[in-house]
Structure formats: C-alpha cells, structure tokens
Design a protein around this motif. Structure first.
Motif, mmCIF file in Angstrom:
data_model
loop_
_atom_site.group_PDB
_atom_site.id
_atom_site.type_symbol
_atom_site.label_atom_id
_atom_site.label_comp_id
_atom_site.label_asym_id
_atom_site.label_seq_id
_atom_site.Cartn_x
_atom_site.Cartn_y
_atom_site.Cartn_z
ATOM 1 N N THR A 1 7.571 -5.534 -7.083
ATOM 2 C CA THR A 1 7.963 -6.339 -5.927
ATOM 3 C C THR A 1 9.356 -5.992 -5.447
ATOM 4 O O THR A 1 9.608 -5.854 -4.244
ATOM 5 N N LEU A 2 10.273 -5.805 -6.409
ATOM 6 C CA LEU A 2 11.658 -5.543 -6.043
ATOM 7 C C LEU A 2 11.884 -4.125 -5.552
ATOM 8 O O LEU A 2 12.969 -3.805 -5.054
ATOM 9 N N ASP A 3 10.869 -3.261 -5.664
ATOM 10 C CA ASP A 3 10.992 -1.903 -5.129
ATOM 11 C C ASP A 3 11.129 -1.907 -3.613
ATOM 12 O O ASP A 3 11.676 -0.974 -3.027
ATOM 13 N N SER A 4 10.590 -2.931 -2.944
ATOM 14 C CA SER A 4 10.610 -3.015 -1.478
ATOM 15 C C SER A 4 11.560 -4.124 -1.044
ATOM 16 O O SER A 4 12.046 -4.916 -1.858
ATOM 17 N N ALA A 5 11.817 -4.183 0.253
ATOM 18 C CA ALA A 5 12.634 -5.280 0.787
ATOM 19 C C ALA A 5 11.988 -6.607 0.413
ATOM 20 O O ALA A 5 10.765 -6.758 0.485
ATOM 21 N N HIS A 6 12.818 -7.558 0.013
ATOM 22 C CA HIS A 6 12.273 -8.825 -0.456
ATOM 23 C C HIS A 6 13.283 -9.940 -0.218
ATOM 24 O O HIS A 6 14.468 -9.697 0.022
ATOM 25 N N GLU A 7 12.773 -11.155 -0.291
ATOM 26 C CA GLU A 7 13.613 -12.336 -0.106
ATOM 27 C C GLU A 7 13.051 -13.450 -0.976
ATOM 28 O O GLU A 7 11.833 -13.587 -1.117
ATOM 29 N N VAL A 8 13.945 -14.235 -1.564
ATOM 30 C CA VAL A 8 13.531 -15.366 -2.391
ATOM 31 C C VAL A 8 13.401 -16.609 -1.521
ATOM 32 O O VAL A 8 14.285 -16.916 -0.725
ATOM 33 N N VAL A 9 12.266 -17.297 -1.680
ATOM 34 C CA VAL A 9 12.027 -18.550 -0.957
ATOM 35 C C VAL A 9 12.092 -19.683 -1.981
ATOM 36 O O VAL A 9 11.222 -19.773 -2.853
ATOM 37 N N PRO A 10 13.094 -20.533 -1.911
ATOM 38 C CA PRO A 10 13.269 -21.572 -2.949
ATOM 39 C C PRO A 10 12.278 -22.734 -2.789
ATOM 40 O O PRO A 10 12.668 -23.889 -2.668
ATOM 41 N N ILE A 11 10.998 -22.398 -2.801
ATOM 42 C CA ILE A 11 9.929 -23.404 -2.759
ATOM 43 C C ILE A 11 9.108 -23.227 -4.029
ATOM 44 O O ILE A 11 8.635 -22.121 -4.331
ATOM 45 N N GLU A 12 8.931 -24.303 -4.782
ATOM 46 C CA GLU A 12 8.194 -24.203 -6.036
ATOM 47 C C GLU A 12 6.698 -24.068 -5.748
ATOM 48 O O GLU A 12 6.095 -24.936 -5.121
ATOM 49 N N SER A 13 6.107 -22.981 -6.214
ATOM 50 C CA SER A 13 4.695 -22.716 -5.920
ATOM 51 C C SER A 13 3.764 -23.239 -7.008
ATOM 52 O O SER A 13 2.552 -23.324 -6.801
ATOM 53 N N GLY A 14 4.300 -23.558 -8.181
ATOM 54 C CA GLY A 14 3.442 -24.074 -9.242
ATOM 55 C C GLY A 14 4.065 -23.894 -10.605
ATOM 56 O O GLY A 14 5.279 -23.658 -10.743
ATOM 57 N N LEU B 1 0.821 -1.215 0.000
ATOM 58 C CA LEU B 1 0.000 0.000 0.000
ATOM 59 C C LEU B 1 0.855 1.266 0.000
ATOM 60 O O LEU B 1 0.401 2.316 -0.471
ATOM 61 N N ASP B 2 2.082 1.184 0.505
ATOM 62 C CA ASP B 2 2.958 2.359 0.560
ATOM 63 C C ASP B 2 3.817 2.530 -0.685
ATOM 64 O O ASP B 2 4.546 3.515 -0.809
ATOM 65 N N ASN B 3 3.741 1.597 -1.632
ATOM 66 C CA ASN B 3 4.628 1.628 -2.805
ATOM 67 C C ASN B 3 3.920 2.296 -3.993
ATOM 68 O O ASN B 3 2.935 1.759 -4.508
ATOM 69 N N PRO B 4 4.422 3.436 -4.464
ATOM 70 C CA PRO B 4 3.800 4.080 -5.622
ATOM 71 C C PRO B 4 4.218 3.449 -6.955
ATOM 72 O O PRO B 4 3.712 3.851 -8.012
ATOM 73 N N GLY B 5 5.142 2.489 -6.921
ATOM 74 C CA GLY B 5 5.557 1.819 -8.150
ATOM 75 C C GLY B 5 6.545 2.619 -8.946
ATOM 76 O O GLY B 5 6.319 2.932 -10.117
ATOM 77 N N VAL B 6 7.678 2.938 -8.356
ATOM 78 C CA VAL B 6 8.652 3.798 -9.018
ATOM 79 C C VAL B 6 9.650 3.020 -9.864
ATOM 80 O O VAL B 6 10.316 3.596 -10.731
ATOM 81 N N GLY B 7 9.798 1.717 -9.622
ATOM 82 C CA GLY B 7 10.813 0.944 -10.324
ATOM 83 C C GLY B 7 10.235 0.099 -11.442
ATOM 84 O O GLY B 7 9.032 0.125 -11.718
ATOM 85 N N LEU B 8 11.114 -0.661 -12.091
ATOM 86 C CA LEU B 8 10.667 -1.544 -13.166
ATOM 87 C C LEU B 8 9.903 -2.748 -12.626
ATOM 88 O O LEU B 8 9.073 -3.310 -13.330
ATOM 89 N N ASP B 9 10.213 -3.142 -11.415
ATOM 90 C CA ASP B 9 9.561 -4.307 -10.823
ATOM 91 C C ASP B 9 8.939 -3.879 -9.498
ATOM 92 O O ASP B 9 9.650 -3.500 -8.562
#
Length: 588
Positions: free
Chosen positions: A481-494, A471-479
């Motif tokens: 999701t990657l605009d905010s702090a993030h972490e990859v979880v190596p679990i296959e979701s589908g 809700l706080d992200n105005p979408g300034v970057g190309l991605d």
C-alpha cells in the motif's frame, strides 16, 4: 364654447364680471360634451360652490359659483368630465414611450403646487414630471405609470473569450475581459463619452433581458449590478460613467465601490462540460483546454445541471467548486490552471459549500480472504442488503501482489473498499465515503482497533484502493500500500481480529513489526513498535508479543538488509522461520 363666454383672471375677477346669480367657471382643457349648463342647486345648497370631477381628481377645475361668494365646496359625483392633456406642463425624459402614458392627468386644484414625479415600469422615478408654475417641492405620484423604451442607453459587451461574443443586439463596443471586473470596467469608463452605459458579458444570456431598466433618481450615480442566476456578484452592470471614472481609483476592490445589487437576475450560458477518463481531475485540468473562464470537469457521463454561478469579479472569487462529496464533478476557473501541480488544492481558492449538489457513484467492496478462520463470519457481517455498493469476494489467491490485483480486477469502480478477512467491519462505517478527486489518485488507509495491544491505526484496517495504482504496482517495497501515493483517513473501520491462532498471531505481528522497525526513526511508529513488544491482553497475546520481538531481533540480525526483509512476505519462508525460532507449526 359660448357666445357670452368671457375671460377672467381668477374666481374673484369672475365675480366682478358676472351679471347673474351664478356663473360657470370653465377651462379649455375639458370636454363638456353632454354637460348640463342649465343645472342649478337646490335652495339649501345655493351658498356653496359646486365642483365636478374628472377622470383623475374629484375636482376637474369646473365650477358653478354663486356671485355673492361661497364658504364651502360641494364635490358633485353625478357627471364625470374628461380632461384633455396639457403638454406644456409636462417634462418628458429621453427614451420615454409617450404612447404608454396618459398625459391627460392633472393635479387636484385644491393641493399646493408641486412638481409631480411619475414612475416607469421599473421605478417610482424616471417617468414624466408635471410642473405646476412656481412649484419647487417634489411629490411622487403613483396614480399612473409609463414605460421607458430599450435602446436609449448604449450597450458595451465584455468578451470572456468563450465563443459567445456578438450575440447581444445593438452592442456599440466590445472589450476583452482580463483578470478582474474592476480593471475591465475602468478601461471602459476611460474610453466612452456617454453619461450612462450598459455593460454586458458574453457569459450571460440576454434574450429576455429588459434593457429599458433604469435606477431611481437618488441611485443614479451608483454602479448597478445584476445577479447572474443566484449570484449577486454578477456580470451585468449599469454605469454612470462620469461618477465611476472620477471615483473608482479610490477603491482597491470593486466590492467597495458604491454598488447597488439589483434583484433582476440574468441567466448564465451553460458552461462547457469536460468528461474525461482520469480517476481524478488533476491531469485533466493540466492537459485539457477549453473556451471561456469556467468549465465543469466530470469523471462520468452525468449531465451536470444546475451549477452554482462562480463570480468572476476577481481572482479570490473565481473558486474551484466541487459539486459532490468526492468531487466527481467540479467547476474549475481557467485562472486556476497555472497553479495546479499535483492537486487542485495547489490553487488557493476552493469553495466547498456546494458538495451536496450531486451524489457520487458508490465504491465497490471487495472482501479478500485466504483461508482465515474468521473469513466466512466477517464476510457475512458486511451489510449485503442495506447498502447499494457492489460487493465482491476474492478467495485463495496466493501472494500479496497477486491477491490485491485479483481484488482490483473484480472492482467495477475506480476505487474500491478492500476488506481483509481478519477485519470485523464496524456497523457505523459510512459506505458512501468518497476519495478526493481534487488530488492525484492515491490509496486511503482507514483505522482499525487492535484487540491485543489497543493500538488504533492503519494496520489490518480497511483500505480504499485506487484500482489503477494497484494494477500498476509490482510490489517492490515492504508494504504494498505504501509503495503508491496514500493518505490516512482517521475513521475507525472495525476491529482486526488477527489473534485466533498462535500461527496467525505470530505471523501478523512479525510482518507488521518488520515494517515498523524499518520506518525508524519515526516517533509515532517507535511508540507503536514498543506497544507491540509489550504484554497485551486476550487470546494469544503472548504470541503477538513474541512475533514482535522476533521481528526486531531478525531486523537487527540482518542489519536492515532490504532483500532479507522481503523474505517475510514469502509464506514458506515465514513458516520455516517460525518453526525454527518458536517451534511453531503453521495452521493448515
């Protein structure tokens, strides 16, 4: 007792003094009320010495003895004599409750002489001793035990600055806890003159504790430690002061001292529970103060009980303890606060062995679609009836920022699983998964399988979005999701089926490869970009490759200009570019 009574040194002396066939050997420590001194043995027992029992032994020391001597003793059972106490033979320890013990006990005269050691309510030793004159060997006697009284050993309290000091009666001194128990106990040993002391802690409840406890004789110089709840490295100590003062300097850690862990637990007082509204505990730990060495931080109103007792012996034992998989509740030592900057993992000592104690609130699931042909099918594949997560659907919201924020508004939980319409979720996905609240709030990107080029990474995969960050992200970057702090979880979701139509396939590949090209130099993303640009397999594989090639060509043509790259998120611009580049008409 009798007019004709005479004194004798021993049985042999009595034989010489006797003028009758038999003589009675009696003693002043016995009650002879009702005893038949006219009793004589039958003829076939006339050669025996006859002995009568007491309330303690088969031989009370009262005998009928043939003057001519005897070769065997007949132990009678028909009349039990009562012995009186013989206080000069007893040694009574300090603090012993004489009313709890029957000092009429006496040894069996047929035994060799011993020092008889009696026990207390706690040990086989510590009670009175009956000393046979000339005896040197010790014998433990379990026929009877007595009780030590509380109050014989002074009590010193360690104040943990938790507001609970002064609640232990008869405390003679209070010292402040600082950093570790080894140094705290050393300060105590250097400032008291008593031989033994109790050392208690303000974090424990002693309402039902028995301060009459004492060690066995052979354990007298050890440091005795009483468990706090189930933790053997507890907060209550029984110390032999001279030994500890002399020896503790040899040991860097209190654990290495001669310690006896006593199986007599002391309950800890309840920890303060700090309920807060932050999504993770990081900001709460950094900004909220509390009394005492430990506190429970909770992101909900759950009543947390019980909790594992965190040892306070030294810094390494004072651990951060998450109590659930997502750490909705966590025990935090005050010593951790200075180390915490962006996550509780900045503190070195984390105990993850108690993450099974409580269950976290399950995350909501929000299905996001915008006219994709696979939307209804993939939505129905969600386990609507077999999981307890809330499931919501966001449909037809134009624009990536608006679509994500609309999905966040539907969520009733601080994080939510964002499931995109192209993703066919794996039946094996664990919907009880939780974000890590020991870190600052962030998004968690799972893996998905690309059915065209075989790549498995975060593209088109499920994402556990943090609602507030969305809700706080105005979408300034190309991605987004990657605009905010993030972490990859190596679990296959589908499996991300983006290749149902040429337009959908080209558009998805174009947008993804713009981002991959922009991330270079990056070895992993360079490998992924090359796979996108290579021939794939399956339906519309050529349109996937064309979209990737067109993205790289466009990126190079505009020189990586950010404003030009952001046009790829405008549906109208994408449709126009696809038509001009590939004569490709968007799906309606």
């Amino acid at each position: 007792m009798f007019a004709h009574e005479r004194e004798a040194l021993d049985i042999d002396d009595a034989k010489l003094l006797s003028r009758t066939r038999y003589f009675w050997w009696v003693n002043y420590l016995t009650d002879y009320t009702g005893f038949d001194f006219l009793w004589e043995p039958v003829p076939w027992e006339a050669h025996q010495r006859h002995a009568w029992p007491s309330q303690w032994q088969k031989d009370s020391g009262t005998y009928l003895v043939p003057r001519q001597g005897y070769s065997e003793t007949n132990y009678r059972t028909e009349h039990q004599l009562t012995r009186y106490y013989d206080l000069p033979s007893w040694t009574i320890p300090k603090g012993f409750d004489v009313q709890s013990f029957d000092f009429s006990w006496h040894p069996d005269p047929t035994e060799p002489g011993y020092i008889y050691q009696f026990g207390t309510q706690h040990q086989r030793t510590g009670g009175p001793q009956y000393v046979v004159p000339g005896a040197t060997d010790l014998k433990f006697c379990d026929q009877i035990r007595g009780s030590l009284k509380a109050g014989a050993t002074p009590i010193i309290e360690i104040d943990h600055m938790d507001g609970n000091r002064g609640q232990v009666p008869d405390t003679v001194k209070t010292v402040r806890y600082f950093d570790n128990y080894r140094d705290t106990l050393t300060r105590i040993a250097n400032t008291v003159e008593d031989e033994y002391v109790w050392i208690v802690s303000s974090v424990c409840d002693y309402n039902n504790f028995d301060f009459s406890w004492h060690p066995e004789f052979w354990q007298s110089t050890m440091l005795h430690v009483f468990a706090s709840d189930g933790e053997k490295f507890g907060d209550t100590f029984y110390m032999h002061v001279p030994s500890f003062r002399k020896r503790i300097a040899q040991f860097e850690l209190l654990d290495w001292y001669d310690v006896n862990f006593v199986g007599m637990p002391v309950p800890r007082r309840p920890l303060p529970v700090i309920h807060h509204t932050f999504d993770s505990h990081v900001e709460a730990v950094k900004t909220i103060d509390w009394l005492g060495p430990l506190a429970i931080f909770s992101v909900n109103k759950t009543v947390v009980n019980p909790v594992p007792p965190v040892p306070l012996w030294r810094e390494k034992t004072k651990t951060v303890v998450p109590l659930s998989a997502g750490a909705s509740q966590v025990v935090v030592p005050k010593s951790a606060i200075p180390a915490v900057k962006t996550q509780l993992y900045d503190y070195a000592h984390i105990d993850r062995t108690h993450r099974h104690m409580y269950r976290d609130q399950l995350l909501d699931i929000v299905f996001i679609d915008n006219g994709e042909p696979t939307a209804d099918y993939n939505y129905l594949q969600l386990p609507h009836t077999t999981i307890a997560n809330g499931i919501h659907r966001s449909t037809g919201v134009n624009g990536r920022v608006a679509a994500y924020q609309a999905a966040a508004q539907l969520s009733t939980t601080p994080w939510f699983f964002a499931v995109f319409a192209k993703l066919q979720v794996s039946e094996r996905f664990d919907w009880t998964w939780q974000p890590d609240r020991l870190q600052e709030p962030k998004h968690y990107i799972f893996h998905a399988l690309n059915p065209v080029n075989g790549l498995v990474y975060g593209h088109q995969a499920m994402i556990a979005y943090n609602k507030k960050l969305v809700l706080d992200n105005p979408g300034v970057g190309l991605d987004f999701t990657l605009d905010s702090a993030h972490e990859v979880v190596p679990i296959e979701s589908g499996i991300a089926y983006y290749n149902h139509t040429p337009w959908m396939t080209w558009r998805t590949a174009f947008r993804e490869c713009i981002k991959l090209r922009h991330s270079l130099p990056n070895v992993e993303n360079e490998y992924r970009l090359n796979r996108w640009c290579a021939d794939g397999h399956g339906v519309n594989a050529e349109w996937s490759r064309r979209g990737a090639e067109d993205a790289v060509e466009y990126y190079d043509a505009v020189g990586g200009d950010f404003a030009e790259l952001k046009k790829s998120y405008d549906w109208a611009w994408l449709a126009s570019y696809a038509f001009l580049k590939r004569n490709l008409t968007p799906d309606q």
